[in-house]
Design an enzyme around this catalytic site. Structure first.
Site, mmCIF file in Angstrom:
data_model
loop_
_atom_site.group_PDB
_atom_site.id
_atom_site.type_symbol
_atom_site.label_atom_id
_atom_site.label_comp_id
_atom_site.label_asym_id
_atom_site.label_seq_id
_atom_site.Cartn_x
_atom_site.Cartn_y
_atom_site.Cartn_z
ATOM 1 N N HIS A 1 0.959 -1.079 -0.120
ATOM 2 C CA HIS A 1 0.124 0.263 -0.005
ATOM 3 C C HIS A 1 0.486 1.006 0.200
ATOM 4 O O HIS A 1 0.491 2.460 0.176
ATOM 5 C CB HIS A 1 -0.800 0.062 1.161
ATOM 6 C CG HIS A 1 -2.047 -1.515 1.258
ATOM 7 N ND1 HIS A 1 -1.212 -2.097 1.715
ATOM 8 C CD2 HIS A 1 -2.992 -2.235 0.701
ATOM 9 C CE1 HIS A 1 -2.163 -3.439 2.599
ATOM 10 N NE2 HIS A 1 -3.171 -2.912 1.165
HETATM 11 S S1 FES Z 1 1.769 -0.431 3.130
HETATM 12 FE FE1 FES Z 1 -0.092 -1.967 3.606
HETATM 13 S S2 FES Z 1 1.338 -3.933 4.398
HETATM 14 FE FE2 FES Z 1 3.081 -2.095 4.681
#
Ligand code: FES
Length: 201
Positions: free
Chosen positions: A159
């Protein structure tokens, strides 16, 4: 004798995912197994401290070892890498490692380098968001998916959370916390992960 175990990046992702899934299963079955469960020799070995030789590591080199099913990074930071931490301090969410210090940062690593010896970062390579394993991006400068003033660090592909070269999480990303610095200690040229002068983790 050295207990080095190199773990490639694909394996690291698997390890991270396994860790999260294993935790959920363990919680669900602990009550049933508690009276009969005896850890196997293999399981005991998996929880034991891991000893790694850091002799001969070049500046900028990173090793990954497996400890308790998790990837632990050992990064020997170059002088330039250490200097980059001055430029990231204002942009990270917890520059002085004040959040969850008992869990995330042992007292001897609660400094600007998050380490015992400035040149060595020792950190669990699992993102504090949902447990993926971030990827190293040590080259500074503009590049895809990173800010133009990137000073080097890690990005979590899941993410987009980013961490600097001390494992400090940047502001305004999904991950809430810095990467964990596990208990560790140096004995000569060897690093022991999972144990320090106060005992085992
Ligand atoms: S940014 Fe979501 S698990 Fe690392």
């Amino acid at each position: 004798m050295s207990n080095d175990k190199q773990v490639d990046s694909g394996r690291r992702v698997l390890l991270g995912a396994t860790c999260v899934a294993g935790g959920a299963v363990g919680l669900g079955t602990a009550g049933v197994l508690v009276s009969t469960f005896q850890p196997s020799e293999k399981a005991k070995a998996a929880g034991a401290p891991v000893e790694v030789s850091v002799a001969g590591m070049a500046p900028g080199e990173m090793k990954t070892v497996e400890w308790r099913g998790k990837p632990v990074w050992i990064l020997k930071r170059s002088p330039e890498m250490l200097a980059s931490l001055k430029s990231t301090t204002d942009d990270v969410a917890d520059p002085n490692s004040e959040r969850n210090p008992g869990e995330l940062t042992p007292d001897y690593a609660r400094n600007e380098y998050r380490s015992i010896k400035p040149e060595y970062l020792v950190a669990v390579g699992i993102c504090s968001h949902l447990g993926c394993s971030p990827t190293s991006k040590f080259t500074a400068g503009p590049q895809p998916n990173l800010p133009d003033d990137w000073a080097g660090g890690f990005i979590c592909p899941c993410h987009g959370s980013t961490f600097d070269l001390a494992g400090r999480v940047f502001k305004n990303v999904p991950a809430p916390d810095n990467l964990q610095v596990p208990r560790h200690m140096f004995v000569g040229d060897n690093l022991i992960v999972g144990k320090d002068e106060k005992g085992e983790a």
